[in-house]
Design a protein around this motif. Structure first.
Motif, PDB file in Angstrom:
ATOM      1  N   MET A  88       0.666  -1.274   0.140  1.00  0.00           N
ATOM      2  CA  MET A  88      -0.018  -0.230   0.323  1.00  0.00           C
ATOM      3  C   MET A  88       0.865   1.216   0.133  1.00  0.00           C
ATOM      4  N   ILE A  89       0.575   2.251  -0.390  1.00  0.00           N
ATOM      5  CA  ILE A  89       1.154   3.530  -0.502  1.00  0.00           C
ATOM      6  C   ILE A  89      -0.084   4.586  -0.510  1.00  0.00           C
ATOM      7  N   TYR A  90       0.434   5.560   0.305  1.00  0.00           N
ATOM      8  CA  TYR A  90       0.018   6.689   0.939  1.00  0.00           C
ATOM      9  C   TYR A  90       0.295   8.221   0.193  1.00  0.00           C
ATOM     10  N   LEU A  91      -0.387   8.673  -0.423  1.00  0.00           N
ATOM     11  CA  LEU A  91      -0.121   9.376  -1.660  1.00  0.00           C
ATOM     12  C   LEU A  91      -0.201  11.314  -0.696  1.00  0.00           C
ATOM     13  N   ASP A  92       0.930  12.194   0.039  1.00  0.00           N
ATOM     14  CA  ASP A  92       0.001  12.778   0.215  1.00  0.00           C
ATOM     15  C   ASP A  92      -0.208  14.170  -1.070  1.00  0.00           C
ATOM     16  N   ALA A  93      -0.440  15.389  -0.473  1.00  0.00           N
ATOM     17  CA  ALA A  93      -1.256  16.436  -1.407  1.00  0.00           C
ATOM     18  C   ALA A  93       0.077  17.138  -2.402  1.00  0.00           C
ATOM     19  N   SER A  94       1.135  17.016  -2.327  1.00  0.00           N
ATOM     20  CA  SER A  94       2.246  16.834  -3.001  1.00  0.00           C
ATOM     21  C   SER A  94       2.440  16.384  -4.004  1.00  0.00           C
ATOM     22  N   VAL A  95       2.449  14.972  -4.131  1.00  0.00           N
ATOM     23  CA  VAL A  95       2.692  14.049  -4.989  1.00  0.00           C
ATOM     24  C   VAL A  95       1.062  14.006  -6.243  1.00  0.00           C
ATOM     25  N   LEU A  96      -0.265  14.497  -4.979  1.00  0.00           N
ATOM     26  CA  LEU A  96      -1.286  14.509  -6.147  1.00  0.00           C
ATOM     27  C   LEU A  96      -0.923  15.926  -6.719  1.00  0.00           C
ATOM     28  N   MET A  97      -0.887  17.128  -6.401  1.00  0.00           N
ATOM     29  CA  MET A  97      -0.638  18.335  -7.107  1.00  0.00           C
ATOM     30  C   MET A  97      -0.264  17.603  -7.855  1.00  0.00           C
ATOM     31  N   SER A  98       1.052  17.226  -8.416  1.00  0.00           N
ATOM     32  CA  SER A  98       2.183  16.832  -9.557  1.00  0.00           C
ATOM     33  C   SER A  98       0.958  16.215 -10.412  1.00  0.00           C
ATOM     34  N   LEU A  99       0.572  15.326  -9.769  1.00  0.00           N
ATOM     35  CA  LEU A  99      -0.474  14.516 -10.892  1.00  0.00           C
ATOM     36  C   LEU A  99      -1.510  15.386 -11.656  1.00  0.00           C
ATOM     37  N   LEU A 100      -1.858  16.366 -10.789  1.00  0.00           N
ATOM     38  CA  LEU A 100      -3.309  17.289 -11.217  1.00  0.00           C
ATOM     39  C   LEU A 100      -2.458  18.516 -12.125  1.00  0.00           C
ATOM     40  N   VAL A 101      -1.902  19.249 -12.076  1.00  0.00           N
ATOM     41  CA  VAL A 101      -1.549  20.714 -12.282  1.00  0.00           C
ATOM     42  C   VAL A 101       0.211  20.060 -12.581  1.00  0.00           C
ATOM     43  N   ALA A 102       0.297  20.959 -14.146  1.00  0.00           N
ATOM     44  CA  ALA A 102       1.540  21.079 -14.306  1.00  0.00           C
ATOM     45  C   ALA A 102       2.411  21.596 -13.374  1.00  0.00           C
ATOM     46  N   ASP A 103       3.651  20.769 -12.945  1.00  0.00           N
ATOM     47  CA  ASP A 103       4.718  21.310 -12.649  1.00  0.00           C
ATOM     48  C   ASP A 103       5.695  20.858 -12.592  1.00  0.00           C
ATOM     49  N   ALA A 104       7.460  21.038 -11.487  1.00  0.00           N
ATOM     50  CA  ALA A 104       8.352  20.982 -12.303  1.00  0.00           C
ATOM     51  C   ALA A 104       8.259  19.357 -11.853  1.00  0.00           C
ATOM     52  N   HIS A 105       7.589  18.254 -11.141  1.00  0.00           N
ATOM     53  CA  HIS A 105       7.765  17.230 -10.908  1.00  0.00           C
ATOM     54  C   HIS A 105       6.347  16.205 -11.568  1.00  0.00           C
TER      55      HIS A 105
END
Length: 139
Positions: free
Chosen positions: A1-18
């Motif tokens: 199981m992998i718990y995603l925090d908001a930093s990862v989720l936001m990078s998946l949703l909105v283009a950024d450096a990650h």
């Protein structure tokens, strides 16, 4: 199981450096993914802020929210319990972690769920490792 925090989720949703790294990592996942109620709230709040400051249009925010809802439908939902808040309090009271309350709750919830933590936040990753929580590298 992998718990995603908001930093990862936001990078998946909105283009950024990650985004490229996070997207490639996420597309190859086979483990159960956990998205907490806190991460849900944080993503919604950050997207709202992006609209207010003009980083995204209304349509862009609505699209990101639809993508997030679809993503979350394929994930395990975690509602935080008393044990999560108690552990988060202990983590915050360890002043060397320098964690905000929300980050401490993410760490505690991942630990209590027996999940690895996926985060782009170096401070949170270090505190998680010190708590014996596996930190997933995104690339």
């Amino acid at each position: 199981m992998i718990y995603l925090d908001a930093s990862v989720l936001m990078s998946l949703l909105v283009a950024d450096a990650h985004t490229e790294k996070a997207g490639g990592w996420y597309s190859g996942l086979t483990a159960t993914v956990i998205v907490s109620d806190l991460a849900n709230l944080e993503v919604s709040a950050v997207l709202s802020r992006h609209l207010r400051v003009g980083r995204l249009t209304h349509g862009g925010v609505e699209g990101a929210l639809l993508d997030f809802d679809a993503m979350r439908a394929d994930c395990e939902r975690l509602s935080h319990g008393a044990a999560d808040f108690l552990l988060a309090q202990r983590v915050v009271r360890d002043f060397s972690t320098k964690l905000a309350a929300a980050d401490a709750l993410h760490l505690a919830s991942a630990k209590n769920a027996g999940a690895a933590l996926a985060t782009l936040d170096a401070r949170l990753a270090e505190a998680a490792r010190r708590q014996g929580v596996e930190v997933t590298e995104l690339g």
